[in-house]
Design an enzyme around this catalytic site. Structure first.
Site, mmCIF file in Angstrom:
data_model
loop_
_atom_site.group_PDB
_atom_site.id
_atom_site.type_symbol
_atom_site.label_atom_id
_atom_site.label_comp_id
_atom_site.label_asym_id
_atom_site.label_seq_id
_atom_site.Cartn_x
_atom_site.Cartn_y
_atom_site.Cartn_z
ATOM 1 N N SER A 12 -16.702 22.405 -14.996
ATOM 2 C CA SER A 12 -16.140 22.737 -16.305
ATOM 3 C C SER A 12 -16.098 21.549 -17.261
ATOM 4 O O SER A 12 -16.000 20.398 -16.833
ATOM 5 C CB SER A 12 -14.725 23.287 -16.125
ATOM 6 O OG SER A 12 -13.952 22.417 -15.343
ATOM 7 N N GLN A 24 -14.006 19.322 -19.345
ATOM 8 C CA GLN A 24 -12.605 19.023 -19.022
ATOM 9 C C GLN A 24 -12.167 17.667 -19.549
ATOM 10 O O GLN A 24 -12.989 16.824 -19.911
ATOM 11 C CB GLN A 24 -12.428 19.038 -17.498
ATOM 12 C CG GLN A 24 -13.349 18.066 -16.770
ATOM 13 C CD GLN A 24 -13.294 18.245 -15.252
ATOM 14 O OE1 GLN A 24 -12.675 17.465 -14.563
ATOM 15 N NE2 GLN A 24 -13.941 19.285 -14.749
ATOM 16 N N HIS A 83 -8.804 14.780 -18.434
ATOM 17 C CA HIS A 83 -7.681 14.530 -17.531
ATOM 18 C C HIS A 83 -6.599 13.843 -18.352
ATOM 19 O O HIS A 83 -6.904 12.939 -19.131
ATOM 20 C CB HIS A 83 -8.112 13.650 -16.361
ATOM 21 C CG HIS A 83 -9.277 14.214 -15.621
ATOM 22 N ND1 HIS A 83 -9.214 15.430 -14.981
ATOM 23 C CD2 HIS A 83 -10.541 13.771 -15.455
ATOM 24 C CE1 HIS A 83 -10.391 15.688 -14.443
ATOM 25 N NE2 HIS A 83 -11.219 14.712 -14.720
ATOM 26 N N LYS A 86 -5.198 10.521 -14.496
ATOM 27 C CA LYS A 86 -6.354 10.590 -13.614
ATOM 28 C C LYS A 86 -7.572 9.918 -14.246
ATOM 29 O O LYS A 86 -8.528 10.596 -14.621
ATOM 30 C CB LYS A 86 -6.653 12.057 -13.289
ATOM 31 C CG LYS A 86 -7.655 12.234 -12.167
ATOM 32 C CD LYS A 86 -8.090 13.689 -12.080
ATOM 33 C CE LYS A 86 -9.226 13.852 -11.104
ATOM 34 N NZ LYS A 86 -9.942 15.106 -11.263
ATOM 35 N N GLU A 130 -11.074 8.172 -14.038
ATOM 36 C CA GLU A 130 -12.088 8.621 -13.075
ATOM 37 C C GLU A 130 -13.357 7.772 -13.214
ATOM 38 O O GLU A 130 -13.774 7.462 -14.323
ATOM 39 C CB GLU A 130 -12.374 10.082 -13.432
ATOM 40 C CG GLU A 130 -13.215 10.873 -12.525
ATOM 41 C CD GLU A 130 -13.134 12.363 -12.934
ATOM 42 O OE1 GLU A 130 -12.153 13.032 -12.582
ATOM 43 O OE2 GLU A 130 -14.049 12.832 -13.631
ATOM 44 N N HIS A 190 -15.497 15.535 -20.755
ATOM 45 C CA HIS A 190 -16.670 15.334 -19.915
ATOM 46 C C HIS A 190 -16.982 16.591 -19.102
ATOM 47 O O HIS A 190 -16.135 17.477 -18.939
ATOM 48 C CB HIS A 190 -16.497 14.130 -18.977
ATOM 49 C CG HIS A 190 -15.348 14.258 -18.021
ATOM 50 N ND1 HIS A 190 -14.053 14.053 -18.399
ATOM 51 C CD2 HIS A 190 -15.302 14.582 -16.693
ATOM 52 C CE1 HIS A 190 -13.251 14.223 -17.353
ATOM 53 N NE2 HIS A 190 -13.976 14.559 -16.314
ATOM 54 N N ARG A 209 -9.041 22.325 -18.784
ATOM 55 C CA ARG A 209 -10.398 22.850 -18.950
ATOM 56 C C ARG A 209 -10.601 23.488 -20.328
ATOM 57 O O ARG A 209 -9.696 24.134 -20.858
ATOM 58 C CB ARG A 209 -10.700 23.887 -17.865
ATOM 59 C CG ARG A 209 -10.685 23.300 -16.477
ATOM 60 C CD ARG A 209 -10.997 24.347 -15.406
ATOM 61 N NE ARG A 209 -10.954 23.730 -14.087
ATOM 62 C CZ ARG A 209 -9.853 23.584 -13.364
ATOM 63 N NH1 ARG A 209 -8.699 24.037 -13.821
ATOM 64 N NH2 ARG A 209 -9.893 22.994 -12.191
ATOM 65 N N LYS A 256 -12.392 29.634 -14.614
ATOM 66 C CA LYS A 256 -10.996 29.303 -14.305
ATOM 67 C C LYS A 256 -10.156 29.284 -15.581
ATOM 68 O O LYS A 256 -10.688 29.373 -16.694
ATOM 69 C CB LYS A 256 -10.938 27.920 -13.656
ATOM 70 C CG LYS A 256 -11.468 27.876 -12.248
ATOM 71 C CD LYS A 256 -11.226 26.502 -11.673
ATOM 72 C CE LYS A 256 -11.838 26.352 -10.294
ATOM 73 N NZ LYS A 256 -11.849 24.961 -9.844
HETATM 74 ZN ZN LIG Z 1 -13.271 14.986 -14.350
#
Ligand SMILES: [Zn+2]
Length: 441
Positions: free
Chosen positions: A120, A122, A124, A147, A149, A285, A304, A310
């Site tokens: 997806s 998304q 964070h 988060k 990443e 991203h 998302r 989802k």
């Molecule tokens: Zn991610």
């Protein structure tokens, strides 16, 4: 006796990761995740199922297990979080781990992804937003932590990441009728006007309106636009070859989804093996295809906006995403051999966060013995390929040794130096809390 094992004072333990069979994962033998689990006695990898992710760490949604030394005497795997709790002083070191009643949780989560269809679109949340979302919607946002990443490509990996530079978005708006047919003319004109006449600092509102209009476009108009785009794909020759690959993939798998046309707004990057991106919190991203390592702060919070069935929280993404429009920096790992903590054959990917860093070690001389210096915190090692033997250094009696084979993974306690005897060229990934704060300035 310690940690449920027969071996007192041992500082290296084999662990087994947690496999995720999400539908977007590659299937059966095509999946790198499955290839990495074939040598494990504890993972069933015999089916033609989807093998999407392999997690290493203590996150409750996919905790690693510690393999007992003697399967006969201790047939049960032990949870890594419980194992660390029993051996905390020897194992962990100075990290921002979380100690609960009977478990210890590492500050990072280390994964392998094998991507068949896009994940997806998304973001964070940052630390403040994560806390707020968790308080308000604990069922959806299960972690209270941010988060950040890091993604490191293992094979060619297509990624969308952050907004393109403004002039690129403006160029696509001028040349792509499929894009302008789904967005209100006034919004497009306002964006182009601001791009032509104003400093970059004033672009946030027009870009936000553009992004919002695209994500909220009605299904009928979107499917008309996508059909037109599909028809002209054979002759579509953008300067950006990765863009065409992404559009082809999304037209096949996400024909109805508003996220498809976002490829014209986002940077589209094809990472070659060894190349990496750091995704700060609130960076938009989506991973489109490929196989990669992912390391992140131990959180599973995802907001998302598209390319998924989802739950989507489009308003939240629109209102919290970082609208900075620029090309992301591609990381290739740094050789930090000046430091006593790193080896000359190691490349370090160390984003500016305390929770994690990843080292890529390429040990290419057969029959050679390489020594890995001790780190002041616990680390997780994954053998990506090759074979050899791992032992403590210097050889502590009685000198236990551990087989290194593709897919095997170990935890190495803090302050523990190891040596690796190479049989066939070994490529290892080693994740640990960030060491850069402990380096001299
Ligand atoms: Zn991610």
């Amino acid at each position: 006796m310690q940690c449920g094992s027969d071996r007192v004072n041992e500082r290296i333990f084999e662990i087994v990761g947690s496999v995720k069979n999400y539908k977007w994962g590659k299937r059966g033998n095509n999946s790198l995740v499955r290839q990495l689990t074939v040598n494990s006695l504890f993972l069933d990898s015999t089916s033609d199922d989807h093998y999407a992710e392999l997690w290493f760490g203590t996150h409750p949604s996919g905790p690693s297990q510690v393999i007992p030394f003697s399967k006969k005497e201790h047939p049960e795997l032990n949870s890594l979080a419980a194992h660390l709790y029993k051996d905390a002083d020897a194992a962990i070191g100075n990290t921002n781990h979380v100690k609960l009643a009977n478990s210890i949780h590492l500050p990072f989560l280390f994964k392998v992804l094998s991507i068949r269809t896009a994940l997806s679109i998304q973001t964070h949340p940052d630390a403040k937003l994560a806390k707020k979302l968790h308080q308000q919607y604990p069922e959806i946002y299960k972690d209270s932590k941010h988060k950040p990443e890091l993604v490191i490509a293992l094979t060619n990996t297509l990624v969308m990441c952050g907004f393109r530079p403004l002039n690129e978005i403006a160029e696509f708006l001028r040349q792509t009728p499929e894009l302008t047919m789904v967005i209100d003319k006034n919004i497009v004109n306002e964006f182009l006007y601001v791009c032509d006449t104003s400093p970059a600092s004033s672009h946030t509102k027009p870009l936000k309106r553009l992004f919002s209009a695209l994500l909220c476009a009605d299904k009928y108009t979107l499917s008309c636009a996508h059909r037109k785009l599909l028809e002209r794909m054979p002759s579509f020759q953008p300067n950006d070859s990765a863009l065409k690959k992404v559009l082809q993939a999304l037209l096949e798998d996400f024909f109805e989804d508003a996220g498809l046309l976002c490829a014209f707004l986002f940077n589209v990057i094809e990472l070659s093996p060894g190349e990496a991106l750091f995704l700060k919190p609130n960076t938009i991203h989506a991973y489109i295809s490929g196989d990669c390592i992912e390391c992140m702060a131990a959180s599973d919070n995802v907001i998302r906006a598209g390319l998924t069935q989802k739950y989507k929280d489009i308003d939240m993404v629109i209102n919290t995403v970082n609208y900075k429009a620029e090309r992301p920096k591609i990381l290739r790992g740094e050789n930090l051999q000046d430091s006593f903590l790193f080896s000359p054959f190691e490349r370090i990917y160390a984003p500016p966060v305390s929770e994690f860093q990843v080292g890529l070690l390429r040990l290419d001389q057969e029959s050679h013995i390489y020594v890995l210096p001790a780190l002041p915190a616990i680390s997780i090692v994954l053998v990506y390929r090759g074979s050899g033997i791992l032992t403590r250094f210097p050889g502590h009696s009685p000198g236990y040794s551990y087989p290194l084979k593709t897919g095997r993974s170990y935890i190495i306690y803090k302050d523990t130096s190891v040596e690796i005897h190479v049989k066939e060229e070994i490529v290892l990934y080693r994740a640990c809390p960030s060491m850069l704060s402990s380096l001299p300035a």
